[in-house]
Enzyme design. Structure first.
Site, PDB file in Angstrom:
ATOM      1  N   CYS A 294      -3.892   9.815   0.642  1.00 34.29           N
ATOM      2  CA  CYS A 294      -3.077   8.654   0.264  1.00 34.29           C
ATOM      3  C   CYS A 294      -1.720   9.100  -0.250  1.00 34.29           C
ATOM      4  CB  CYS A 294      -3.805   7.808  -0.782  1.00 34.29           C
ATOM      5  SG  CYS A 294      -5.178   6.853  -0.117  1.00 34.29           S
TER       6      CYS A 294
ATOM      7  N   LYS B   1       0.829  -1.210   0.000  1.00 35.70           N
ATOM      8  CA  LYS B   1       0.000   0.000   0.000  1.00 35.70           C
ATOM      9  C   LYS B   1       0.862   1.258   0.000  1.00 35.70           C
ATOM     10  CE  LYS B   1      -3.460   2.872   0.870  1.00 35.70           C
ATOM     11  NZ  LYS B   1      -4.434   3.258  -0.153  1.00 35.70           N
TER      12      LYS B   1
END
Length: 401
Positions: A260, A206
């Site tokens: 993010c 991720k």
């Protein structure tokens, strides 16, 4: 009948709960924000995403979903709470996982040895293993006896529901049984491939994905500043460069936003500061680009004042962190507007994806175009694509022109 509790009803938790509610009649969303909970139970979503309102309405009509401000007993818990970051003395932003552990504290009275816990929140490498030890002490069982997996989301705001359904997922269990149980859950709705690994690798996947994107955006943003200094059109440069069969330069913008790409690289840097000079440089280039845009707006404003003997009325188009969403998290456009306001510039601001904002008065973009002396396009919303850039003093910082 399996009961599923999604902890945290934000941009990831709510869509995930609604997708699950399509396939199972017993999904509960738990969030500490009572206003959000009450509105959701009335069918009112607090996030703007395609099809979310329709999915929420359908789930409520079928009694397959409801929201709660109190934790409940469930067979499966999915943690989807935010992991913010804080800047420390080393000039590096460090992740704060306190909300993840707070969420675990809230559900721990209901958690059983056979329960499945899935963490979707973005976390530093090793967090899942720490959670395993933390829960095992609470339940007085061995960490290896837990059913615990890390499965990061991989979606983009503006297309979350579709990507939840269709994107590949990485599942990292702390043991084989955890991975298998998580697989059985995600295959209820996920059409993409389910890829298995360990929890540390899943956590690093991720972070690596978003650090990769940040580095590539930084290259484009750096090019844009260089091109401006030598009077070269960066958009033309990129278009011509991308005719090379192995080159794919991204479009520059005002920086990088969202929770993010603008955040996740710091999670790697904070753990490995001596090993990440490239990732750190990319982060700082993208932060610098936002300040550079502010300076450019000020330069244009000074030239206007010199010619017209008065301060200009400045129009700013866009506040969101990316096109066609109402999400302001880490938004470069928002930071630009805040800085200009702090420096006493008079602004007219348009954000077509918001009805109102607590800090700034918002105007229709047509009003901004008509009244402002100088107009700066900060976000490439669809509404701005038909602007005639030859009509007046309009400056494009996001590649629309």
């Amino acid at each position: 009948m399996q009961k599923i509790c999604v902890v945290g009803l934000g941009y990831i938790g709510l869509p995930t709960a609604l997708i699950l509610a399509r396939k199972t009649p017993n999904v509960i969303g738990f969030d500490v924000n009572e206003e959000i909970v009450n509105n959701l139970n009335k069918g009112l979503s607090h996030i703007k995403e395609p099809s979310v309102d329709a999915e929420l309405s359908s789930a409520i009509d079928k009694n397959s979903f409801y929201a709660s401000s109190e934790p409940i007993s469930a067979d499966v818990y999915i943690i989807a709470v935010p992991t913010p970051y804080v800047k420390k003395e080393d000039d590096i932003f460090h992740p704060d996982t306190s909300r993840v552990f707070s969420a675990i504290d809230s559900i721990s009275p209901f958690f059983k040895k056979e329960s499945l816990l899935i963490i979707e929140s973005t976390c530093p490498v090793g967090t899942t293993e720490k959670v395993a030890i933390y829960i095992s002490k609470k339940l007085n069982i061995k960490p290896e006896e837990l059913n615990l997996a890390y499965c990061p989301e991989r979606v983009i705001p503006g297309n979350i529901l579709s990507e939840l359904l269709n994107n590949d997922r990485v599942i990292g269990g702390v043991n084989f049984n955890s991975t298998l149980l998580a697989k059985n859950l995600y295959e209820k709705f996920c059409k993409g491939r389910l890829l298995f690994t360990n929890s540390k690798t899943a956590e690093m996947v991720k972070l690596s994905e978003n650090a990769f994107r940040d580095v590539n955006i930084a290259f484009a943003n750096e090019l844009s500043m260089v091109c401006n200094s030598i009077n070269v059109d960066v958009n033309e440069l990129i278009e011509l460069s991308n005719y090379h069969p192995r080159v794919n330069i991204l479009k520059p913008g005002c920086g990088v936003g969202g929770h993010c790409i603008a955040v996740d690289p710091w999670f790697i840097v904070s753990q490995f500061p001596e090993l990440t000079p490239l990732i750190q440089t990319a982060r700082r280039v993208n932060l610098k680009k936002t300040l550079w845009v502010v300076d450019e707006i000020k330069k244009v404003s000074l030239m206007f004042k010199a010619t017209n003997n008065r301060e200009p009325l400045i129009g700013c188009l866009g506040l969101a962190f990316k096109p066609n969403v109402n999400d302001l998290r880490e938004s470069p456009a928002l930071q630009i507007v805040k800085k200009l306001t702090t420096d006493n510039y008079e602004l007219l601001i348009s954000e077509p994806n918001l009805k109102e904002n607590s800090e700034f008065k918002l105007y229709e973009y047509e009003v901004v175009l008509k009244k402002a002396d100088l107009v700066f396009v900060l976000v490439a919303h669809n509404e701005f694509k038909n602007i005639d850039f030859n009509e007046k003093n309009i400056f494009d910082f996001c590649g629309l022109s």
